[in-house]
Motif scaffolding. Sequence first.
Motif, mmCIF file in Angstrom:
data_model
loop_
_atom_site.group_PDB
_atom_site.id
_atom_site.type_symbol
_atom_site.label_atom_id
_atom_site.label_comp_id
_atom_site.label_asym_id
_atom_site.label_seq_id
_atom_site.Cartn_x
_atom_site.Cartn_y
_atom_site.Cartn_z
ATOM 1 N N ARG A 66 0.825 -1.210 0.000
ATOM 2 C CA ARG A 66 0.000 0.000 0.000
ATOM 3 C C ARG A 66 0.855 1.254 0.000
ATOM 4 N NH1 ARG A 66 -4.134 -1.169 -2.196
ATOM 5 N NH2 ARG A 66 -5.364 0.464 -1.215
ATOM 6 N N ALA A 67 2.160 1.058 0.079
ATOM 7 C CA ALA A 67 3.117 2.148 -0.082
ATOM 8 C C ALA A 67 4.406 1.539 -0.613
ATOM 9 C CB ALA A 67 3.377 2.875 1.232
ATOM 10 N N VAL A 68 5.083 2.265 -1.505
ATOM 11 C CA VAL A 68 6.309 1.766 -2.117
ATOM 12 C C VAL A 68 7.345 2.881 -2.117
ATOM 13 C CG1 VAL A 68 7.356 0.617 -4.098
ATOM 14 C CG2 VAL A 68 4.912 0.300 -3.643
ATOM 15 N N ARG A 88 -1.004 8.151 -4.927
ATOM 16 C CA ARG A 88 -0.266 9.385 -5.174
ATOM 17 C C ARG A 88 1.224 9.076 -5.097
ATOM 18 N NH1 ARG A 88 -4.835 10.154 -6.005
ATOM 19 N NH2 ARG A 88 -6.201 11.851 -5.331
ATOM 20 N N PHE A 89 2.034 9.954 -5.686
ATOM 21 C CA PHE A 89 3.471 9.799 -5.480
ATOM 22 C C PHE A 89 4.158 11.149 -5.434
ATOM 23 C CE2 PHE A 89 3.641 9.914 -10.184
ATOM 24 C CZ PHE A 89 4.790 10.660 -10.432
ATOM 25 N N VAL A 90 5.298 11.166 -4.734
ATOM 26 C CA VAL A 90 6.183 12.334 -4.709
ATOM 27 C C VAL A 90 7.551 11.861 -5.177
ATOM 28 C CG1 VAL A 90 4.940 13.600 -2.930
ATOM 29 C CG2 VAL A 90 6.682 11.962 -2.249
ATOM 30 N N PHE A 91 8.324 12.773 -5.749
ATOM 31 C CA PHE A 91 9.548 12.402 -6.454
ATOM 32 C C PHE A 91 10.622 13.452 -6.204
ATOM 33 C CE2 PHE A 91 11.779 10.179 -9.801
ATOM 34 C CZ PHE A 91 12.525 11.141 -10.457
ATOM 35 N N GLN A 92 11.843 12.993 -6.019
ATOM 36 C CA GLN A 92 12.986 13.893 -5.860
ATOM 37 C C GLN A 92 14.087 13.444 -6.819
ATOM 38 O OE1 GLN A 92 14.257 15.207 -1.862
ATOM 39 N NE2 GLN A 92 16.283 14.396 -2.360
ATOM 40 N N PRO A 93 14.451 14.253 -7.805
ATOM 41 C CA PRO A 93 15.439 13.816 -8.802
ATOM 42 C C PRO A 93 16.858 13.812 -8.262
ATOM 43 C CG PRO A 93 14.763 16.074 -9.248
ATOM 44 C CD PRO A 93 13.896 15.586 -8.116
ATOM 45 N N GLY A 118 11.586 8.191 -4.798
ATOM 46 C CA GLY A 118 10.189 8.574 -4.683
ATOM 47 C C GLY A 118 9.452 7.754 -3.650
ATOM 48 N N ILE A 119 8.260 8.222 -3.330
ATOM 49 C CA ILE A 119 7.351 7.546 -2.411
ATOM 50 C C ILE A 119 5.991 7.470 -3.090
ATOM 51 C CG2 ILE A 119 6.205 7.622 -0.164
ATOM 52 C CD1 ILE A 119 8.566 9.364 0.824
ATOM 53 N N LEU A 120 5.436 6.263 -3.202
ATOM 54 C CA LEU A 120 4.100 6.056 -3.729
ATOM 55 C C LEU A 120 3.239 5.501 -2.609
ATOM 56 C CD1 LEU A 120 6.362 4.699 -5.935
ATOM 57 C CD2 LEU A 120 4.363 4.934 -7.406
ATOM 58 N N ALA A 121 1.979 5.929 -2.533
ATOM 59 C CA ALA A 121 1.086 5.436 -1.489
ATOM 60 C C ALA A 121 -0.356 5.501 -1.957
ATOM 61 C CB ALA A 121 1.255 6.237 -0.199
ATOM 62 N N ALA A 122 -1.168 4.595 -1.407
ATOM 63 C CA ALA A 122 -2.592 4.567 -1.716
ATOM 64 C C ALA A 122 -3.332 5.520 -0.791
ATOM 65 C CB ALA A 122 -3.118 3.142 -1.560
ATOM 66 N N ALA A 123 -2.855 6.749 -0.755
ATOM 67 C CA ALA A 123 -3.405 7.789 0.120
ATOM 68 C C ALA A 123 -2.775 9.115 -0.269
ATOM 69 C CB ALA A 123 -3.103 7.473 1.587
ATOM 70 N N PRO A 124 -3.385 10.225 0.122
ATOM 71 C CA PRO A 124 -2.713 11.509 -0.083
ATOM 72 C C PRO A 124 -1.384 11.547 0.664
ATOM 73 C CG PRO A 124 -5.034 11.820 0.476
ATOM 74 C CD PRO A 124 -4.730 10.372 0.699
ATOM 75 N N LEU A 125 -0.410 12.229 0.096
ATOM 76 C CA LEU A 125 0.899 12.384 0.716
ATOM 77 C C LEU A 125 1.071 13.842 1.130
ATOM 78 C CD1 LEU A 125 2.991 10.132 -1.690
ATOM 79 C CD2 LEU A 125 2.544 9.695 0.734
ATOM 80 N N THR A 126 1.261 14.054 2.427
ATOM 81 C CA THR A 126 1.372 15.394 2.966
ATOM 82 C C THR A 126 2.716 15.563 3.654
ATOM 83 O OG1 THR A 126 0.382 14.790 5.096
ATOM 84 C CG2 THR A 126 -1.122 15.439 3.340
ATOM 85 N N ASP A 127 3.003 16.801 4.060
ATOM 86 C CA ASP A 127 4.241 17.115 4.781
ATOM 87 C C ASP A 127 5.454 16.511 4.074
ATOM 88 O OD1 ASP A 127 5.913 18.169 6.702
ATOM 89 O OD2 ASP A 127 5.561 16.572 8.161
ATOM 90 N N VAL A 128 5.541 16.767 2.775
ATOM 91 C CA VAL A 128 6.650 16.241 1.968
ATOM 92 C C VAL A 128 7.908 17.048 2.283
ATOM 93 C CG1 VAL A 128 7.455 15.767 -0.371
ATOM 94 C CG2 VAL A 128 5.020 15.570 0.180
#
Length: 297
Positions: A66-68, A88-93, A118-128
């Motif tokens: 549920r998160a990768v 959702r996912f967040v990414f840092q190059p 990066g971080i992928l999750a089956a939920a909104p990602l906050t406080d990145v």
Amino acid sequence: MLLLGLVPVVRHGAGARADEGGPDGPRLTVATWNMCGVASWGCAEYGGGEQKAGALRSLAKDHGARAVLVQEACRGDLDRAGLGAGWRFVFQPYTQVDETGTAAPVECGDGRGEAGIGILAAAPLTDVSPVAAPQPEHGLRRGILCATAAPTASSSAATATAPPGSGLRLCVAHLSLPPTDRSDRGADLRDDQLAALLAAGTARTPGTTGSVFGGDFNSSPPGPNNRDAWIWPAAYFDTVRECAQERPDQRSGFAATHENGLKLDYLFTALPRHGCGRVDTGFSDHEAELLTVAVTS
């Protein structure tokens, strides 16, 4: 053919899906996977973007993640993964810094965009939050990134549409490679990077009930035969436990996660652990590691 390539290599404890629970709360599976996406880094033989995206889908659908947490990921592969509307996912190059101090992004090749973590999750990602840690003055800067998988109104153990709980803090890291001269401890950045990751992963973050952190550490566990054992802060494997750690005193004897025969990939937590597995996706030189934890609803 893709599904046949995803074989669970080992699993300990109970099942790994988010809709399973126990007396200590609902259970959630977090994975880490170095996707080996950069063609110029010798990864072309491990498949292209469609194969990598398909492997991510299988980690979620077939193995319950549920998160990768991902490393050496291509932004385009994450865009095309199609994990579902709730993901959702967040990414840092990554950045490559030359001798003049000029930084440039690392391209995966084949039109798949930048490479990074990066971080992928089956939920909104906050406080990145990118995490400050020493990086090479020249060369490849990898990094550390944290985010909170925030619960949604539809999140529950019954529906499993998002990670249950009051927010799970997730941190992904890809550590620097050790220096050529291992006698020069001052040139090794991994000790400081591990300390920064530990501080970020164990910080008391408002709105969260725990954390899971890890990634590709480019390091072997701190066993008696590891000349680089000094890089590990004492709290690792103690205050926080690793996915595959079977005893409180275990510091070596872990199964390999890389095709070179070494364990390089880790997931740590202070939450109750209920399962650890490895998956050979067939599309990387690293296996994925999956950790099931109990989270407070």
